[in-house]
Design an enzyme around this catalytic site. Structure first.
Site, PDB file in Angstrom:
ATOM      1  N   GLU A  44       0.836  -1.196   0.000  1.00 54.57           N
ATOM      2  CA  GLU A  44       0.000   0.000   0.000  1.00 54.57           C
ATOM      3  C   GLU A  44       0.877   1.254   0.000  1.00 54.57           C
ATOM      4  O   GLU A  44       1.885   1.328   0.704  1.00 54.57           O
ATOM      5  CB  GLU A  44      -0.883  -0.025   1.247  1.00 54.57           C
ATOM      6  CG  GLU A  44      -1.854   1.131   1.397  1.00 54.57           C
ATOM      7  CD  GLU A  44      -2.751   0.952   2.624  1.00 54.57           C
ATOM      8  OE1 GLU A  44      -3.639   1.806   2.811  1.00 54.57           O
ATOM      9  OE2 GLU A  44      -2.571  -0.027   3.387  1.00 54.57           O
ATOM     10  N   LYS A 135      -9.368   2.560  -2.407  1.00 52.21           N
ATOM     11  CA  LYS A 135      -9.692   1.919  -1.128  1.00 52.21           C
ATOM     12  C   LYS A 135     -11.054   2.381  -0.618  1.00 52.21           C
ATOM     13  O   LYS A 135     -11.326   3.586  -0.524  1.00 52.21           O
ATOM     14  CB  LYS A 135      -8.601   2.247  -0.113  1.00 52.21           C
ATOM     15  CG  LYS A 135      -8.692   1.486   1.204  1.00 52.21           C
ATOM     16  CD  LYS A 135      -7.464   1.786   2.060  1.00 52.21           C
ATOM     17  CE  LYS A 135      -7.434   0.936   3.309  1.00 52.21           C
ATOM     18  NZ  LYS A 135      -6.213   1.200   4.121  1.00 52.21           N
ATOM     19  N   CYS A 169      -5.564  -3.391   1.947  1.00 50.60           N
ATOM     20  CA  CYS A 169      -5.385  -3.496   3.398  1.00 50.60           C
ATOM     21  C   CYS A 169      -6.687  -3.744   4.164  1.00 50.60           C
ATOM     22  O   CYS A 169      -7.236  -4.830   4.121  1.00 50.60           O
ATOM     23  CB  CYS A 169      -4.650  -2.255   3.908  1.00 50.60           C
ATOM     24  SG  CYS A 169      -3.912  -2.469   5.547  1.00 50.60           S
TER      25      CYS A 169
END
Length: 287
Positions: A44, A135, A169
């Site tokens: 990330e 995200k 994540c």
């Protein structure tokens, strides 16, 4: 279809220096390609570093920006697909109808105007941009301060006959996200990660379980070591649909390689009844 040899680059690179991170990526891409890998997955925010604070808006770029062009050149030169994380500046008109670049800057000390996303991009082995994901679930005060959550859960692309999906994540910790990918036919879910102490159980236990319960491969690729206020724990893994780790890194900087085998995945899906035995009519209360 032959297996897709997949390399996981566990590294925090050089936070704050895009140029140095591109050098790290270039070297890793060369090693991964020499090991026969067709895909390299980075952590990330790898392009810029994660704990970059006020530099987020300064280092953010469009999905087709200078960093993307550099990664495309690296991917094409080594003949390997690359997934990397970066802060994405929106290349659309703002809600006011004014292009983002023309929105007035805020007063000194104010919050930045315009939208920035915590994104990951897949570049093909020929340097073509194949997919870009924003995200959807932001973790903690740092991310919620600087980023806007994405709205598209399932982003996919084909690579060598394998359907690749993307999360970042914290996204993978929501079972709904992974199940949505399973129902959309994702074979390999790539998850660039900045997973920190004391949540290492996510890498150790949760990710392999997600791979098993949704019958897919998951490449979970973490940062490592101290960075600002964070301590990243490494433990990157390529988990298979049987819940076993096909590759597992330790706590330091490392490049590990494992195989995504379509034949094994097909056999596993045939033997495992989870997706067939679902009863969606009972799950309305979940949403």
């Amino acid at each position: 279809m032959p297996p897709l040899r997949t390399a996981l680059l566990q590294s925090s690179g050089r936070p704050g220096s895009v140029a140095e991170n591109l050098k790290v990526l270039d070297e890793a891409a060369g090693r991964a390609a020499a090991a026969g890998a067709g895909l390299l997955v980075c952590p990330e925010m790898f392009l810029t570093g994660y704990a970059i604070g006020d530099d987020v808006p300064l280092l953010a770029e469009r999905a087709d920006g200078a960093g993307a062009r550099s990664v495309s050149e690296i991917a094409g030169r080594h003949g390997i697909a690359v997934v990397y994380g970066y802060p994405e500046r929106e290349d659309e008109r703002s809600e006011t109808g004014v292009p983002s670049a023309e929105v007035p800057r805020p007063p000194l000390g104010g919050a930045p105007r315009g939208r920035i996303f915590n994104s990951a991009q897949l570049i093909g082995p020929d340097g073509e941009r194949l997919a870009n994901y924003r995200k959807t679930h932001l973790f903690g005060c740092f991310e919620q301060k600087w980023f806007t959550p994405g709205e598209e859960t399932v982003v996919q692309a084909e690579l060598g006959g394998i359907r690749i999906g993307m999360l970042i994540c914290y996204d993978v910790e929501f079972p709904e996200n992974v199940r949505a990918h399973a129902l959309a036919g994702t074979d390999l879910l790539v998850v660039p990660t900045a997973q920190m102490h004391p949540f290492q159980f996510v890498a150790e236990s949760l990710v392999p379980v997600r791979a098993f319960e949704s019958q897919m491969y998951i490449a979970y690729v973490n940062r490592t070591g101290p960075e600002g206020e964070f301590e990243f724990v490494g433990l990157s893994c390529l988990a298979g649909p049987d819940g076993a780790a096909r590759a597992r890194a330790g706590r330091g900087e490392e490049l590990v390689v494992g195989e995504v085998d379509p034949a094994f995945l097909s056999a596993s899906r045939e033997a495992n009844p989870y997706l067939r035995d679902r009863r969606p009519g009972l799950y309305g209360s979940l949403v």
